[in-house]
Design a protein around this motif. Structure first.
Motif, PDB file in Angstrom:
ATOM      1  N   ILE A   1       0.854  -1.185   0.000  1.00  0.00           N
ATOM      2  CA  ILE A   1       0.000   0.000   0.000  1.00  0.00           C
ATOM      3  C   ILE A   1       0.888   1.232   0.000  1.00  0.00           C
ATOM      4  O   ILE A   1       1.883   1.283   0.732  1.00  0.00           O
ATOM      5  CB  ILE A   1      -0.903   0.015   1.254  1.00  0.00           C
ATOM      6  N   ASP A   2       0.575   2.210  -0.843  1.00  0.00           N
ATOM      7  CA  ASP A   2       1.312   3.475  -0.817  1.00  0.00           C
ATOM      8  C   ASP A   2       1.067   4.174   0.514  1.00  0.00           C
ATOM      9  O   ASP A   2      -0.085   4.327   0.940  1.00  0.00           O
ATOM     10  CB  ASP A   2       0.871   4.380  -1.964  1.00  0.00           C
ATOM     11  N   LEU A   3       2.143   4.585   1.136  1.00  0.00           N
ATOM     12  CA  LEU A   3       2.029   5.218   2.449  1.00  0.00           C
ATOM     13  C   LEU A   3       1.476   6.634   2.319  1.00  0.00           C
ATOM     14  O   LEU A   3       2.033   7.474   1.616  1.00  0.00           O
ATOM     15  CB  LEU A   3       3.403   5.248   3.129  1.00  0.00           C
ATOM     16  N   ASP A   4       0.384   6.870   3.011  1.00  0.00           N
ATOM     17  CA  ASP A   4      -0.220   8.199   3.072  1.00  0.00           C
ATOM     18  C   ASP A   4       0.204   8.837   4.392  1.00  0.00           C
ATOM     19  O   ASP A   4      -0.293   8.467   5.461  1.00  0.00           O
ATOM     20  CB  ASP A   4      -1.743   8.090   2.982  1.00  0.00           C
ATOM     21  N   PHE A   5       1.132   9.782   4.313  1.00  0.00           N
ATOM     22  CA  PHE A   5       1.684  10.384   5.529  1.00  0.00           C
ATOM     23  C   PHE A   5       0.638  11.157   6.329  1.00  0.00           C
ATOM     24  O   PHE A   5       0.829  11.405   7.518  1.00  0.00           O
ATOM     25  CB  PHE A   5       2.852  11.312   5.174  1.00  0.00           C
ATOM     26  N   ASP A   6      -0.437  11.531   5.681  1.00  0.00           N
ATOM     27  CA  ASP A   6      -1.473  12.305   6.370  1.00  0.00           C
ATOM     28  C   ASP A   6      -2.713  11.471   6.692  1.00  0.00           C
ATOM     29  O   ASP A   6      -3.692  11.993   7.211  1.00  0.00           O
ATOM     30  CB  ASP A   6      -1.896  13.507   5.505  1.00  0.00           C
ATOM     31  N   GLY A   7      -2.662  10.185   6.370  1.00  0.00           N
ATOM     32  CA  GLY A   7      -3.820   9.320   6.565  1.00  0.00           C
ATOM     33  C   GLY A   7      -3.763   8.524   7.857  1.00  0.00           C
ATOM     34  O   GLY A   7      -2.796   8.614   8.633  1.00  0.00           O
ATOM     35  N   PRO A   8      -4.761   7.697   8.105  1.00  0.00           N
ATOM     36  CA  PRO A   8      -4.853   6.911   9.338  1.00  0.00           C
ATOM     37  C   PRO A   8      -3.841   5.766   9.415  1.00  0.00           C
ATOM     38  O   PRO A   8      -3.646   5.201  10.493  1.00  0.00           O
ATOM     39  CB  PRO A   8      -6.287   6.367   9.302  1.00  0.00           C
ATOM     40  N   GLN A   9      -3.202   5.412   8.295  1.00  0.00           N
ATOM     41  CA  GLN A   9      -2.209   4.333   8.315  1.00  0.00           C
ATOM     42  C   GLN A   9      -1.115   4.604   9.339  1.00  0.00           C
ATOM     43  O   GLN A   9      -0.629   3.688  10.014  1.00  0.00           O
ATOM     44  CB  GLN A   9      -1.562   4.194   6.935  1.00  0.00           C
ATOM     45  N   VAL A  10      -0.729   5.869   9.437  1.00  0.00           N
ATOM     46  CA  VAL A  10       0.383   6.250  10.314  1.00  0.00           C
ATOM     47  C   VAL A  10       0.118   5.831  11.755  1.00  0.00           C
ATOM     48  O   VAL A  10       1.036   5.416  12.474  1.00  0.00           O
ATOM     49  CB  VAL A  10       0.617   7.775  10.229  1.00  0.00           C
ATOM     50  N   GLN A  11      -1.122   5.909  12.172  1.00  0.00           N
ATOM     51  CA  GLN A  11      -1.466   5.590  13.559  1.00  0.00           C
ATOM     52  C   GLN A  11      -1.419   4.088  13.856  1.00  0.00           C
ATOM     53  O   GLN A  11      -1.576   3.674  14.998  1.00  0.00           O
ATOM     54  CB  GLN A  11      -2.852   6.145  13.867  1.00  0.00           C
ATOM     55  N   GLN A  12      -1.199   3.267  12.808  1.00  0.00           N
ATOM     56  CA  GLN A  12      -1.133   1.817  12.988  1.00  0.00           C
ATOM     57  C   GLN A  12       0.288   1.260  12.929  1.00  0.00           C
ATOM     58  O   GLN A  12       0.496   0.085  13.221  1.00  0.00           O
ATOM     59  CB  GLN A  12      -1.959   1.121  11.896  1.00  0.00           C
ATOM     60  N   LEU A  13       1.239   2.092  12.569  1.00  0.00           N
ATOM     61  CA  LEU A  13       2.580   1.590  12.279  1.00  0.00           C
ATOM     62  C   LEU A  13       3.285   1.038  13.521  1.00  0.00           C
ATOM     63  O   LEU A  13       3.365   1.693  14.559  1.00  0.00           O
ATOM     64  CB  LEU A  13       3.435   2.694  11.658  1.00  0.00           C
ATOM     65  N   ASP A  14       3.806  -0.168  13.363  1.00  0.00           N
ATOM     66  CA  ASP A  14       4.637  -0.770  14.409  1.00  0.00           C
ATOM     67  C   ASP A  14       6.113  -0.492  14.172  1.00  0.00           C
ATOM     68  O   ASP A  14       6.920  -0.561  15.101  1.00  0.00           O
ATOM     69  CB  ASP A  14       4.421  -2.289  14.443  1.00  0.00           C
ATOM     70  N   ALA A  15       6.472  -0.211  12.919  1.00  0.00           N
ATOM     71  CA  ALA A  15       7.876   0.034  12.591  1.00  0.00           C
ATOM     72  C   ALA A  15       7.994   0.872  11.337  1.00  0.00           C
ATOM     73  O   ALA A  15       7.147   0.819  10.444  1.00  0.00           O
ATOM     74  CB  ALA A  15       8.621  -1.283  12.406  1.00  0.00           C
TER      75      ALA A  15
END
Length: 297
Positions: free
Chosen positions: A46-60
């Motif tokens: 998945i392309d990383l969206d720096f402003d999206g909710p993905q960031v709040q899930q990152l473990d590393a």
């Protein structure tokens, strides 16, 4: 396995490709930034969206071996753009999110500290550095052969530094039949060189030594191969600087003297990216599994 883990891979070289493959084998969710020229090679990413909710899930977050530049920028060979890390973005990640980088400059260290996230400089680890010394030595041999018209066997080789890479270089060039001298700074280093059956040189007094060598291999990330050293080298000598940028050689003066000097950091990523990527990926996997283990306790 890394089932349920969310990992962002940002920029880098061919080593990152192997890391991405391994993360998928271990069933992690992988987000990419700085790989837009791969033309959909990793459709499952998945392309990383720096402003999206993905960031709040990152473990590393996995950065390149070179880390960031002095402005927090991350470069990669699979993109034409520089990705700028921001403290505000790092603060959006979970508290347990770890940041992996090969080396960590002051800028990256300060960003991780201000964001209160754990920073893991992989090249500070003995296991990674020792494993990495294998492709580094092979790459050094390749460069030595490519850029000279004489054999390593019977040549005079000076190696500066007896760290994890320097020790592997010294042993290998000795086994190839070279006459090896190792520059060290401590009495313990002198003793180790003696134990290896090689010649030792005190780097604190290099001005008193004969620098008549065919190859000068530097592993010290400090200005040690300066004009006073270069002026004593024979015209045919080859300097290979393996230290991280900007290296430890006065390249301007070596060019002025007509002595070939090449800065070659990151050799594993050039000569054996698959192997080098596996080394890094295995260590990261173990570290992430440790997070999972602690969470279960």
């Amino acid at each position: 396995m890394l089932t349920g883990f969310h990992v962002a891979v940002i920029g880098g070289d061919a080593r990152q490709i192997e890391i991405i493959r391994r993360l998928h084998e271990w069933d992690a969710h992988v987000y990419l930034a700085g790989f837009d020229q791969l033309n959909g090679s990793f459709t499952e990413c998945i392309d990383l969206d720096f402003d999206g909710p993905q960031v709040q899930q990152l473990d590393a977050i996995i950065l390149p071996i070179a880390g960031t530049d002095d402005h927090g920028g991350v470069d990669g060979i699979f993109t034409n753009r520089t990705i700028n890390l921001r403290i505000e973005w790092l603060k959006k990640t979970p508290k347990h999110c770890q940041i992996y980088s090969g080396i960590a400059n002051k800028v990256l260290q300060n960003m991780a500290k201000e964001a209160d996230r754990e920073l893991i400089p992989l090249m500070d680890r003995d296991d990674v550095a020792i494993y990495n010394s294998i492709p580094t030595v092979e790459g050094t041999i390749m460069m030595a052969i490519q850029h000279t018209d004489f054999t390593i066997h019977g040549s005079n080789v000076i190696i500066l530094g007896l760290g994890r890479v320097g020790m592997s270089l010294a042993r290998t060039f000795d086994q190839l039949g070279a006459n090896v001298t190792v520059g060290v700074r401590t009495s313990g280093g002198v003793a180790r060189v003696h134990e290896m059956g090689l010649k030792a040189m005190d780097m604190r007094q290099m001005d008193i030594y004969d620098m008549n060598c065919d190859y000068l291999l530097n592993t010290v990330p400090a200005p040690v191969v300066d004009a006073s050293v270069i002026k004593k080298l024979p015209q045919h000598a080859l300097i290979l600087d393996l230290a991280s940028k900007p290296g430890g050689t006065d390249f301007r003066y070596s060019e002025k003297r007509g002595i070939k000097a090449i800065l070659v950091p990151g050799l594993p990523g050039i000569v054996a990216p698959k192997t080098a990527g596996k080394i890094v990926a295995n260590v990261i996997c173990k570290q992430l599994q440790e997070i999972n283990r602690k969470a279960d306790e």
